[in-house]
Design a protein around this motif. Structure first.
Motif, mmCIF file in Angstrom:
data_model
loop_
_atom_site.group_PDB
_atom_site.id
_atom_site.type_symbol
_atom_site.label_atom_id
_atom_site.label_comp_id
_atom_site.label_asym_id
_atom_site.label_seq_id
_atom_site.Cartn_x
_atom_site.Cartn_y
_atom_site.Cartn_z
ATOM 1 N N ARG A 1 44.119 48.442 39.282
ATOM 2 C CA ARG A 1 44.809 48.189 40.624
ATOM 3 C C ARG A 1 45.287 46.758 40.729
ATOM 4 O O ARG A 1 45.484 46.673 42.125
ATOM 5 C CB ARG A 1 43.580 48.726 41.558
ATOM 6 N N TYR A 2 45.412 46.019 39.783
ATOM 7 C CA TYR A 2 45.760 44.802 40.169
ATOM 8 C C TYR A 2 46.667 44.202 38.790
ATOM 9 O O TYR A 2 46.792 44.966 38.059
ATOM 10 C CB TYR A 2 44.534 43.915 39.806
ATOM 11 N N SER A 3 47.045 43.124 38.946
ATOM 12 C CA SER A 3 47.778 42.319 37.972
ATOM 13 C C SER A 3 47.074 41.233 37.322
ATOM 14 O O SER A 3 46.512 40.464 38.171
ATOM 15 C CB SER A 3 49.182 41.751 38.851
ATOM 16 N N ALA A 4 47.067 41.281 36.061
ATOM 17 C CA ALA A 4 46.659 40.091 35.325
ATOM 18 C C ALA A 4 46.988 40.214 34.106
ATOM 19 O O ALA A 4 48.149 40.887 33.388
ATOM 20 C CB ALA A 4 45.060 40.629 35.290
ATOM 21 N N GLU A 5 46.387 39.353 33.179
ATOM 22 C CA GLU A 5 46.773 39.167 31.767
ATOM 23 C C GLU A 5 45.537 39.778 31.015
ATOM 24 O O GLU A 5 44.269 39.404 31.292
ATOM 25 C CB GLU A 5 46.805 37.839 31.222
ATOM 26 N N LEU A 6 45.814 40.681 30.259
ATOM 27 C CA LEU A 6 44.834 41.350 29.249
ATOM 28 C C LEU A 6 45.155 40.974 27.755
ATOM 29 O O LEU A 6 46.158 41.401 27.301
ATOM 30 C CB LEU A 6 44.576 42.854 29.486
ATOM 31 N N VAL A 7 44.157 40.600 27.104
ATOM 32 C CA VAL A 7 44.411 40.073 25.773
ATOM 33 C C VAL A 7 43.318 40.955 24.951
ATOM 34 O O VAL A 7 42.299 41.069 25.090
ATOM 35 C CB VAL A 7 43.742 38.715 25.340
ATOM 36 N N ILE A 8 44.128 41.836 23.982
ATOM 37 C CA ILE A 8 43.305 42.855 23.208
ATOM 38 C C ILE A 8 43.607 42.580 21.584
ATOM 39 O O ILE A 8 44.563 42.244 21.255
ATOM 40 C CB ILE A 8 43.793 44.336 23.499
ATOM 41 N N GLY A 9 42.617 42.217 20.928
ATOM 42 C CA GLY A 9 42.551 41.790 19.527
ATOM 43 C C GLY A 9 43.483 40.565 19.283
ATOM 44 O O GLY A 9 44.132 40.464 18.478
ATOM 45 N N GLY A 10 43.482 39.643 20.309
ATOM 46 C CA GLY A 10 44.374 38.586 20.169
ATOM 47 C C GLY A 10 45.799 38.525 20.582
ATOM 48 O O GLY A 10 46.704 37.655 20.605
#
Length: 284
Positions: A52-61
């Motif tokens: 429901r929001y804006s963000a940065e998501l880091v998956i496995g680098g």
């Protein structure tokens, strides 16, 4: 530490969905209040999120920009990092998928776009149902995962070309109506010849043969499992002419509609042949 299927560089993962998932936890996560950053992994559970929001998501680098209406589907044993911009809420499901069955290829992160409201309803329904009605929660989550699996799906051996999938849907929706290859091709935006080639390559049968088989499979079911008049069944499968319907049944089953119904009552009715290949789940 158990580790699940690692994400590919292309951002795809293999997920088995042909049986319901086992839900370990479901809810609405509220983050970004005490800390603007979370880093963690689940050793033996998948993570499914609807944001429901804006963000940065880091998956496995690898960094992904997320925004409202996007989803992520992270395999077990994969490190994830969230970088919040303030109070952040998302639906989440921690689950174990089916252990057997052909895997479906799904993107790690993708925009749910027009189906985001449907996913929200399904996951909110699952949150509400759990734990009083766990079977309902499981059904809603399973439906949501199948919906996500159709988003921008990458071509793979067990999935047809998007135009073929669209043609299959048209056929199923219009089975009771007059259907021509030209009409189906126009509906999916292809030429008659292009659809014919693609359909044969991806299903192993012609468009006409598929329509005939689907009609006869439905007719066989209705003749054996219902008390609908034969004329009504013929109309329901798009062959309202009773003489033509009789010939189609004899060609497919070796019996007239009436004889097929009587054989079904005795438990001796023949079954229509299966498709040469079944990649879509629409042949059942």
């Amino acid at each position: 530490m158990p580790v699940g299927p690692a994400p590919e560089p292309s951002g795809l993962v293999d997920l088995r969905l042909h049986e319901p998932p086992a839900i370990a936890q479901i809810g609405i996560g509220v983050h970004g209040i005490a800390s603007k950053r979370d880093v963690f992994l689940l050793p033996d559970l998948w993570q499914f999120h609807l944001y429901r929001y804006s963000a940065e998501l880091v998956i496995g680098g690898i960094e992904h920009q997320i925004k409202p209406g996007m989803t992520s589907l992270v395999p077990p044993g994969t490190t994830v990092e969230f970088r919040y911009r303030g109070r952040s809420e998302h639906h989440y499901v921690h689950f174990r998928p089916a252990a057997t069955g052909a895997p479906v290829r799904v993107r790690l992160v993708q925009d749910a776009a027009t189906i985001a409201p449907l996913l929200t309803d399904l996951l909110q329904g699952a949150v509400t149902a759990d734990p009083a009605f766990p079977a309902r929660a499981t059904a809603d989550v399973w439906a949501a995962l199948w919906q996500v699996s159709t988003l921008a799906a990458a071509p793979c051996p067990d999935q047809p070309h998007p135009a073929v999938a669209a043609a299959l849907k048209v056929i199923e929706a219009e089975l009771a109506e007059p259907l021509s290859v030209a009409d189906i091709a126009e509906a999916v935006g292809l030429s008659h010849n292009h659809l014919t080639r693609l359909f044969r390559a991806h299903t192993g049968e012609t468009v006409v043969a598929h329509i005939r088989r689907r009609r006869m499979r439905r007719a066989g079911h209705l003749l054996q499992a219902s008390t609908l008049p034969i004329a009504s069944i013929a109309a329901a499968v798009g062959i309202p002419d009773l003489q033509a319907f009789n010939k189609a049944c004899r060609r497919e089953f070796g019996l007239s509609p009436r004889a097929l119904r009587e054989a079904g009552e005795r438990g001796a009715a023949p079954r229509p042949p299966a498709a040469k290949t079944d990649m879509t789940g629409l042949h059942g």
